[in-house]
Design an enzyme around this catalytic site. Structure first.
Site, PDB file in Angstrom:
ATOM      1  N   ASP A  13       0.870  -1.179   0.000  1.00 25.66           N
ATOM      2  CA  ASP A  13       0.000   0.000   0.000  1.00 25.66           C
ATOM      3  C   ASP A  13       0.903   1.224   0.000  1.00 25.66           C
ATOM      4  O   ASP A  13       1.737   1.384   0.897  1.00 25.66           O
ATOM      5  CB  ASP A  13      -0.901  -0.010   1.245  1.00 25.66           C
ATOM      6  CG  ASP A  13      -1.826   1.197   1.279  1.00 25.66           C
ATOM      7  OD1 ASP A  13      -2.432   1.505   0.238  1.00 25.66           O
ATOM      8  OD2 ASP A  13      -1.930   1.838   2.342  1.00 25.66           O
ATOM      9  N   GLU A  47      -1.692  -1.562  -5.498  1.00 29.81           N
ATOM     10  CA  GLU A  47      -2.878  -0.829  -5.956  1.00 29.81           C
ATOM     11  C   GLU A  47      -2.543  -0.055  -7.226  1.00 29.81           C
ATOM     12  O   GLU A  47      -1.490   0.570  -7.331  1.00 29.81           O
ATOM     13  CB  GLU A  47      -3.334   0.144  -4.855  1.00 29.81           C
ATOM     14  CG  GLU A  47      -4.713   0.711  -5.088  1.00 29.81           C
ATOM     15  CD  GLU A  47      -5.187   1.571  -3.915  1.00 29.81           C
ATOM     16  OE1 GLU A  47      -6.305   2.087  -3.997  1.00 29.81           O
ATOM     17  OE2 GLU A  47      -4.437   1.710  -2.928  1.00 29.81           O
ATOM     18  N   CYS A  50     -12.287  -5.222   6.793  1.00 28.88           N
ATOM     19  CA  CYS A  50     -11.525  -5.831   7.886  1.00 28.88           C
ATOM     20  C   CYS A  50     -10.770  -7.026   7.327  1.00 28.88           C
ATOM     21  O   CYS A  50     -11.365  -7.940   6.756  1.00 28.88           O
ATOM     22  CB  CYS A  50     -12.472  -6.272   9.001  1.00 28.88           C
ATOM     23  SG  CYS A  50     -11.644  -7.248  10.294  1.00 28.88           S
ATOM     24  N   CYS A  62     -12.014 -10.561   9.253  1.00 26.69           N
ATOM     25  CA  CYS A  62     -13.298 -11.233   9.015  1.00 26.69           C
ATOM     26  C   CYS A  62     -13.960 -10.849   7.696  1.00 26.69           C
ATOM     27  O   CYS A  62     -14.952 -11.460   7.293  1.00 26.69           O
ATOM     28  CB  CYS A  62     -14.263 -10.950  10.172  1.00 26.69           C
ATOM     29  SG  CYS A  62     -14.763  -9.203  10.279  1.00 26.69           S
ATOM     30  N   CYS A 102     -12.800  -3.148  14.148  1.00 28.63           N
ATOM     31  CA  CYS A 102     -13.900  -3.791  13.416  1.00 28.63           C
ATOM     32  C   CYS A 102     -15.083  -4.009  14.375  1.00 28.63           C
ATOM     33  O   CYS A 102     -14.918  -4.619  15.435  1.00 28.63           O
ATOM     34  CB  CYS A 102     -13.433  -5.114  12.825  1.00 28.63           C
ATOM     35  SG  CYS A 102     -14.771  -6.038  12.012  1.00 28.63           S
ATOM     36  N   CYS A 116     -15.777  -8.311  14.474  1.00 31.60           N
ATOM     37  CA  CYS A 116     -14.852  -9.238  15.151  1.00 31.60           C
ATOM     38  C   CYS A 116     -13.979  -8.536  16.192  1.00 31.60           C
ATOM     39  O   CYS A 116     -13.162  -9.169  16.859  1.00 31.60           O
ATOM     40  CB  CYS A 116     -13.976  -9.955  14.126  1.00 31.60           C
ATOM     41  SG  CYS A 116     -12.781  -8.876  13.301  1.00 31.60           S
ATOM     42  N   ASP A 154      -3.228   1.508   7.296  1.00 28.77           N
ATOM     43  CA  ASP A 154      -2.375   1.211   6.137  1.00 28.77           C
ATOM     44  C   ASP A 154      -1.964  -0.257   6.078  1.00 28.77           C
ATOM     45  O   ASP A 154      -1.927  -0.850   4.999  1.00 28.77           O
ATOM     46  CB  ASP A 154      -1.133   2.109   6.166  1.00 28.77           C
ATOM     47  CG  ASP A 154      -1.494   3.582   6.052  1.00 28.77           C
ATOM     48  OD1 ASP A 154      -2.459   3.896   5.335  1.00 28.77           O
ATOM     49  OD2 ASP A 154      -0.820   4.416   6.685  1.00 28.77           O
TER      50      ASP A 154
END
Length: 383
Positions: A186, A280, A333, A336, A352, A355, A362
């Site tokens: 990232d 990306e 997330c 999960c 999250c 979970c 990042d």
């Protein structure tokens, strides 16, 4: 697999050699501009009278009218024609590239390219380089020895006053051994790169670190330009102005070299240690329209880093997978798979709600990019 690989070295020409290079730069520029002008005229003639056929001139046509063109390497002039042909093809293939423009002597980088024919371009005793039409040898700083056969050489002079030679070699490049490792990357501004391995690479901010000194020297350059104009001097003849201009150019070149070295080292490390690299697919041009972030984005050079990763992956048998720019890597997330909605840039950590896993924004994004990249790879393999 045989590939074309370029090696760039600093050269130290004598005063006589500098004069020859200046003539070569000027003649190549002259031929390019003459051919472009003739092509424009020929196009207008055909446009007005479709029965006429377009005839494209060659560099040899101009040697009678301009005898000084015979003093330089004919292969350099031939390459000017090839460059113009390429510029035309690029324009007609993609209009966003823009129509070929006339070359200016004010361009900060002046260069010409020549070909190696039967050893006309060669390295001598690790200290000198030989180029066509120049009887004397040029001193070179050979920090590494090119492995393949030299195909061509590009001699350039930068606005800093330094001279370089780029040797294009055809050499055998072997694929690297498999590591059975995949990584997600990232790209950011605070940290240059964040890996799915939880490692963060610091953004060195090369331009920002040099900004204070650059600002001071550029102010001095502006004052000298104003003083030269007040005294009625042409800026090309104003020695103090030209001296300061070279100093500013060297500062810019230093920043560029620091950034380039950093990107080369990081991209090589990624390629050596990982078989699959997921990243990306950022729309850098679109992001640069954000005036608040444009300076920071251009300083980190994401696009340059991605290009280096891509060509090195192609060379060494690695797989690079680009994840769609609209993929919500920061919203999902990684534990999960719960999509928690869009978050502002101020939010660097979040939990999250499903979970209750706590995430660094990042690092979570880089893990999601890796997961999505591996999913894309498995789909392409099935199809």
């Amino acid at each position: 697999m045989e590939r074309l690989k370029a090696y760039k070295f600093r050269i130290y020409p004598t005063e006589e050699q500098e004069i020859f290079f200046a003539k070569s730069f000027g003649c190549v520029r002259k031929v390019y501009n003459l051919m472009l002008d003739d092509r424009k005229k020929a196009y207008q003639e055909v446009k007005n009278d479709p029965s006429k056929k377009m005839n494209f001139p060659t560099p040899a046509k101009y040697k009678e009218e301009f005898p000084f063109l015979k003093e330089v390497d004919s292969l350099a002039l031939a390459n000017a024609q090839l460059n113009l042909d390429k510029a035309y093809k690029n324009f007609f293939r993609d209009k966003s590239v823009g129509f070929p423009r006339f070359k200016s002597k004010k361009n900060p980088v002046q260069s010409y390219t020549t070909n190696n024919q039967n050893g006309t371009v060669s390295l001598i005793d690790h200290k000198f380089v030989k180029v066509p039409k120049l009887k004397s040898l040029i001193k070179i700083k050979l920090h590494r020895r090119p492995k393949g056969m030299i195909k061509s050489a590009t001699i350039s002079r930068h606005s800093s006053g330094k001279y370089y030679i780029s040797l294009l070699c055809k050499e055998e490049i072997s694929e690297l051994p498999q590591t059975n490792s995949a990584i997600g990357i990232d790209l950011g501004i605070t940290d240059f790169a964040i890996f799915s391995t939880v490692q963060k690479i610091d953004n060195n901010k090369f331009t920002s670190k040099m900004a204070k000194k650059l600002k001071r020297e550029q102010r001095k350059l502006s004052r000298r330009a104003l003083l030269a104009k007040q005294r009625g001097f042409n800026l090309f003849e104003a020695k103090n102005y030209q001296k300061q201009k070279r100093l500013v150019a060297r500062l810019h070149e230093k920043v560029m070299n620091q950034r380039n070295d950093f990107l080369n080292q990081l991209s090589t490390e990624m390629i050596k240690n990982h078989d699959i690299i997921c990243i990306e697919d950022l729309n850098t041009k679109g992001m640069l329209r954000n005036h608040k972030l444009a300076k920071s984005i251009s300083d980190v050079s994401w696009s340059s880093f991605v290009k280096k990763l891509q060509y090195k992956a192609d060379w060494y048998g690695r797989k690079m997978i680009k994840v769609d720019q609209w993929f919500p890597s920061s919203q999902i997330c990684s534990k999960c798979g719960q999509k928690d909605g869009k978050k502002s840039l101020e939010i660097r950590e979040w939990t999250c709600p499903l979970c209750h896993a706590h995430h660094d924004r990042d690092i979570n994004a880089s893990i999601n990019i890796l997961t999505e990249g591996l999913r894309i790879k498995s789909l392409t393999e099935i199809t």
